[in-house]
Design a protein around this motif. Structure first.
Motif, PDB file in Angstrom:
ATOM      1  N   PHE A  41      70.806   7.379  36.810  1.00 55.10           N
ATOM      2  CA  PHE A  41      70.693   6.351  37.849  1.00 55.10           C
ATOM      3  C   PHE A  41      71.153   6.917  39.187  1.00 55.10           C
ATOM      4  O   PHE A  41      72.125   7.650  39.271  1.00 55.10           O
ATOM      5  N   LEU A  42      70.452   6.551  40.250  1.00 57.66           N
ATOM      6  CA  LEU A  42      70.846   6.981  41.599  1.00 57.66           C
ATOM      7  C   LEU A  42      70.271   5.988  42.600  1.00 57.66           C
ATOM      8  O   LEU A  42      69.260   5.331  42.339  1.00 57.66           O
ATOM      9  N   MET A  43      70.925   5.899  43.745  1.00 57.27           N
ATOM     10  CA  MET A  43      70.348   5.191  44.883  1.00 57.27           C
ATOM     11  C   MET A  43      69.887   6.252  45.877  1.00 57.27           C
ATOM     12  O   MET A  43      70.326   7.398  45.823  1.00 57.27           O
ATOM     13  N   GLU A  44      68.980   5.906  46.762  1.00 55.62           N
ATOM     14  CA  GLU A  44      68.364   6.896  47.637  1.00 55.62           C
ATOM     15  C   GLU A  44      69.431   7.648  48.453  1.00 55.62           C
ATOM     16  O   GLU A  44      70.184   7.036  49.220  1.00 55.62           O
ATOM     17  N   PRO A  45      69.500   8.977  48.295  1.00 59.71           N
ATOM     18  CA  PRO A  45      70.464   9.746  49.089  1.00 59.71           C
ATOM     19  C   PRO A  45      69.980   9.952  50.522  1.00 59.71           C
ATOM     20  O   PRO A  45      68.784   9.830  50.806  1.00 59.71           O
ATOM     21  N   VAL A  46      70.919  10.289  51.393  1.00 59.22           N
ATOM     22  CA  VAL A  46      70.566  10.548  52.784  1.00 59.22           C
ATOM     23  C   VAL A  46      70.011  11.957  52.937  1.00 59.22           C
ATOM     24  O   VAL A  46      69.065  12.185  53.682  1.00 59.22           O
ATOM     25  N   THR A  47      70.601  12.920  52.215  1.00 59.91           N
ATOM     26  CA  THR A  47      70.188  14.317  52.351  1.00 59.91           C
ATOM     27  C   THR A  47      70.571  15.097  51.108  1.00 59.91           C
ATOM     28  O   THR A  47      71.480  14.709  50.375  1.00 59.91           O
ATOM     29  N   LEU A  48      69.875  16.219  50.866  1.00 56.25           N
ATOM     30  CA  LEU A  48      70.257  17.164  49.813  1.00 56.25           C
ATOM     31  C   LEU A  48      70.658  18.507  50.415  1.00 56.25           C
ATOM     32  O   LEU A  48      70.809  19.496  49.701  1.00 56.25           O
ATOM     33  N   ALA A 245      66.960   0.545  44.280  1.00 46.92           N
ATOM     34  CA  ALA A 245      67.505  -0.101  45.472  1.00 46.92           C
ATOM     35  C   ALA A 245      68.778  -0.858  45.148  1.00 46.92           C
ATOM     36  O   ALA A 245      69.578  -1.149  46.034  1.00 46.92           O
ATOM     37  N   ASP A 246      68.970  -1.189  43.880  1.00 46.69           N
ATOM     38  CA  ASP A 246      70.173  -1.934  43.500  1.00 46.69           C
ATOM     39  C   ASP A 246      70.510  -1.626  42.046  1.00 46.69           C
ATOM     40  O   ASP A 246      69.681  -1.134  41.269  1.00 46.69           O
ATOM     41  N   GLU A 247      71.751  -1.922  41.687  1.00 48.62           N
ATOM     42  CA  GLU A 247      72.245  -1.626  40.343  1.00 48.62           C
ATOM     43  C   GLU A 247      71.654  -2.571  39.301  1.00 48.62           C
ATOM     44  O   GLU A 247      71.482  -2.185  38.133  1.00 48.62           O
ATOM     45  N   GLU A 248      71.355  -3.789  39.698  1.00 46.77           N
ATOM     46  CA  GLU A 248      70.824  -4.767  38.753  1.00 46.77           C
ATOM     47  C   GLU A 248      69.494  -4.292  38.169  1.00 46.77           C
ATOM     48  O   GLU A 248      69.266  -4.364  36.950  1.00 46.77           O
ATOM     49  N   THR A 249      68.604  -3.805  39.030  1.00 47.53           N
ATOM     50  CA  THR A 249      67.305  -3.313  38.552  1.00 47.53           C
ATOM     51  C   THR A 249      67.494  -2.086  37.670  1.00 47.53           C
ATOM     52  O   THR A 249      66.833  -1.930  36.634  1.00 47.53           O
ATOM     53  N   GLY A 250      68.422  -1.214  38.096  1.00 44.95           N
ATOM     54  CA  GLY A 250      68.688  -0.023  37.292  1.00 44.95           C
ATOM     55  C   GLY A 250      69.193  -0.380  35.911  1.00 44.95           C
ATOM     56  O   GLY A 250      68.775   0.225  34.915  1.00 44.95           O
ATOM     57  N   TYR A 251      70.052  -1.380  35.843  1.00 41.29           N
ATOM     58  CA  TYR A 251      70.609  -1.753  34.544  1.00 41.29           C
ATOM     59  C   TYR A 251      69.543  -2.346  33.616  1.00 41.29           C
ATOM     60  O   TYR A 251      69.573  -2.119  32.394  1.00 41.29           O
ATOM     61  N   LEU A 252      68.576  -3.058  34.171  1.00 44.91           N
ATOM     62  CA  LEU A 252      67.469  -3.561  33.352  1.00 44.91           C
ATOM     63  C   LEU A 252      66.705  -2.395  32.726  1.00 44.91           C
ATOM     64  O   LEU A 252      66.293  -2.455  31.558  1.00 44.91           O
ATOM     65  N   GLU A 253      66.537  -1.325  33.505  1.00 41.98           N
ATOM     66  CA  GLU A 253      65.851  -0.137  32.980  1.00 41.98           C
ATOM     67  C   GLU A 253      66.708   0.552  31.910  1.00 41.98           C
ATOM     68  O   GLU A 253      66.182   1.081  30.932  1.00 41.98           O
ATOM     69  N   THR A 380      73.394  -2.592  51.401  1.00 41.39           N
ATOM     70  CA  THR A 380      72.837  -3.403  50.328  1.00 41.39           C
ATOM     71  C   THR A 380      72.770  -2.622  49.015  1.00 41.39           C
ATOM     72  O   THR A 380      72.763  -1.398  48.996  1.00 41.39           O
ATOM     73  N   GLY A 381      72.742  -3.354  47.928  1.00 43.14           N
ATOM     74  CA  GLY A 381      72.399  -2.730  46.652  1.00 43.14           C
ATOM     75  C   GLY A 381      73.530  -2.518  45.685  1.00 43.14           C
ATOM     76  O   GLY A 381      73.311  -2.110  44.580  1.00 43.14           O
TER      77      GLY A 381
END
Length: 530
Positions: A41-48, A245-253, A380-381
């Motif tokens: 699980f990850l949220m969109e990072p700013v940079t790598l 975009a958020d933890e809730e959606t990730g947890y459903l997955e 958010t998220g």
């Protein structure tokens, strides 16, 4: 490494080892399913790009792609050798010599040598790079000349030969090697940076256990095992960071079996603990959750009574117990437990509505009358809106009212640093386990606009921070940092809310998984059982 520093780490090991052992337990009788892909699980990072590693999401990925001179034991956070075989200081710890391991390769196949560190660190310090976290290199001689564009190479970093790196500092700094586990110190190959230019973040190349394969923004980042890695080879074929975009959606997955680890969303902590047992990793973490008050802007500027009123108006235990379901603990200062030098109940701000109202009146806003329209910003998220709503309700009871507005993570950081948002939520987790890492980045005046996002400026604190870094006596150094923490708390540029805990859950067939007290995971240790 000085003997005194080793002692401080031993203390730390005792404090944190129990935190991570549950995650590290692996029944030996399990049969391993070789290879496989780990879906994280990850949220969109700013940079790598290691040079700009400023925020948690990007750092999680960067630590798989890059390596540095040192690392931290994931179970104890003890300083360990990584690309450096050994290191030693001169007599006053102002010059450090690092002996590099031979044969370490970048992902493009070229050997990484001492000159690559000279290039990479100079690139970070360069004015043209405009690294948000360049200040981590500020103790190195020549840093200011690079920042001002007067020099292209850090004068204090020299390749004595292919495998010997010498670093000269402006002052004695016994904890300097501990800082080198931050990704900003990780080497990058010059030819790849010049090839991709401003797009290097989209095509990062390092020396870590996994090499970059693909980044489809807002969808996924794919890493593949680097078979020429100099350390223990990763047991996974791939790690795919699935972006949500958020933890809730990730947890459903996760529940659907499409993820192997996931951040547990707020409101699900108890449910997941009951359902998953030890696979729910709720452990103390070296991090603080706070609200920042921009000290250069009204109404916070020159009004310490108002800033203190906010601190007394919050019932932290209700927020941590009810909103966070016990997955955080009330903040008692700036430095979290587990950091050597941590002081119990460092701050005086207990929940006291009468005191908050009294301070509000002294601030010139009796019952909140006359306060300008305030807006609290949050990213958010991650259920920050629920915390903001709880704080909003508590502060309203003493007369402090404000609106709340959420922003996308990257844009949010830009707006705070541009001082467009002057009342905001942020968190800080340890880059390295020292008191300095919580005080110097956040409150040293020259870091204003970088990690000092409240634009705090206190000459006494600046002086003591540099004094503490120069102090080679461990006890005296800790005392100085404790004094600094007290001064900052008295000035109240932030409202400490809570100390973090890790809130991660892993799949049934996942083994070797550790969520460290710095909230990251060495995925090269992870494997699946059949």
């Amino acid at each position: 490494m000085s003997k005194k520093f080793k002692l401080s780490l031993v203390v730390f090991i005792i404090l944190v080892v129990s935190v991570v052992m549950v995650a590290g337990c692996v029944p030996k009788e399990k049969a391993e399913e070789e290879g496989k892909t780990f879906n994280a699980f990850l949220m969109e990072p700013v940079t790598l790009d290691a040079a700009h590693s400023q925020e948690s999401e990007g750092i999680q990925v960067a630590k798989q792609i890059y390596d540095g001179l040192v690392d931290y034991n994931p179970e104890t956070l003890e300083l360990t050798a990584a690309m450096a075989e050994s290191w030693e200081p001169n007599e006053d710890a102002s010059v450090w010599t690092f002996n590099l391991k031979k044969g370490i390769k970048f992902h493009n196949g070229r050997e990484c040598q001492a000159e690559d560190f000279v290039y990479s660190w100079s690139r970070v310090a360069s004015k043209d790079t405009a690294s948000e976290v360049a200040y981590h290199l500020s103790p190195i001689k020549g840093f200011n000349d690079c920042q001002e564009g007067k020099a292209g190479t850090l004068a204090g970093v020299k390749a004595i030969d292919d495998y010997t790196l010498e670093v000269s500092l402006d002052y004695s700094y016994g904890e300097f090697p501990v800082t080198l586990g931050h990704p900003v110190f990780f080497p990058v190959p010059k030819e790849e940076v010049e090839k991709w230019g401003d797009k290097f973040s989209e095509y990062p190349v390092g020396t870590g256990p996994f090499k970059f394969a693909e980044w489809t923004h807002d969808q996924h980042i794919t890493l593949e095992r680097f078979d020429d890695y100099y350390g223990d080879a990763a047991r996974l074929d791939k790690v795919v960071f699935n972006i949500f975009a958020d933890e809730e959606t990730g947890y459903l997955e996760f529940e659907a079996g499409n993820l192997d680890d996931c951040q547990i969303p707020m409101g699900k902590i108890k449910e997941v603990q009951d359902k998953c047992g030890e696979r729910a990793l709720i452990n103390p973490m070296l991090g603080i959750y706070y609200y920042g008050l921009n000290m250069q802007t009204e109404p916070w500027k020159d009004n310490v009574e108002l800033r203190k009123a906010l601190n007394y108006a919050i019932h932290r235990a209700i927020i941590t117990d009810v909103v966070w379901e016990g997955s955080r603990v009330p903040a008692t200062g700036i430095i979290p437990a587990g950091i050597p030098g941590f002081k119990e109940n460092a701050m005086p701000y207990m929940f006291d509505q009468l005191k908050a109202k009294d301070l509000l009146e002294k601030a010139g806003y009796p019952d909140g009358k006359g306060l300008p329209k305030l807006t609290l910003g949050y990213n958010t998220g991650s259920s920050h809106d629920k915390v903001a709503q709880a704080v909003q309700a508590q502060m309203k009871e003493v007369g402090i009212t404000f609106d709340i507005t959420g922003y996308e993570w990257g844009a949010y950081l830009d707006k705070i640093q541009a001082e467009e948002i002057t009342f905001f939520r942020l968190g800080w987790s340890a880059d390295y386990p020292t008191m300095d890492n919580f005080l110097y980045p956040l409150f040293y005046s020259e870091n204003a606009g970088a990690d000092n996002m409240v634009y705090y400026n206190n000459s006494d604190v600046d002086k003591k921070l540099l004094e503490a870094r120069r102090e080679t006596d461990e006890a005296k150094r800790r005392k100085l940092y404790q004094e600094i923490e007290q001064i900052v708390l008295e000035d109240a540029p932030i409202v400490p809310i809570a100390f973090y805990k890790t809130t991660r859950v892993i799949g049934e067939d996942v083994n070797g998984y550790i969520r460290t007290a710095m909230d990251d995971t060495p995925y090269e240790r992870v494997w699946f059982s059949k």
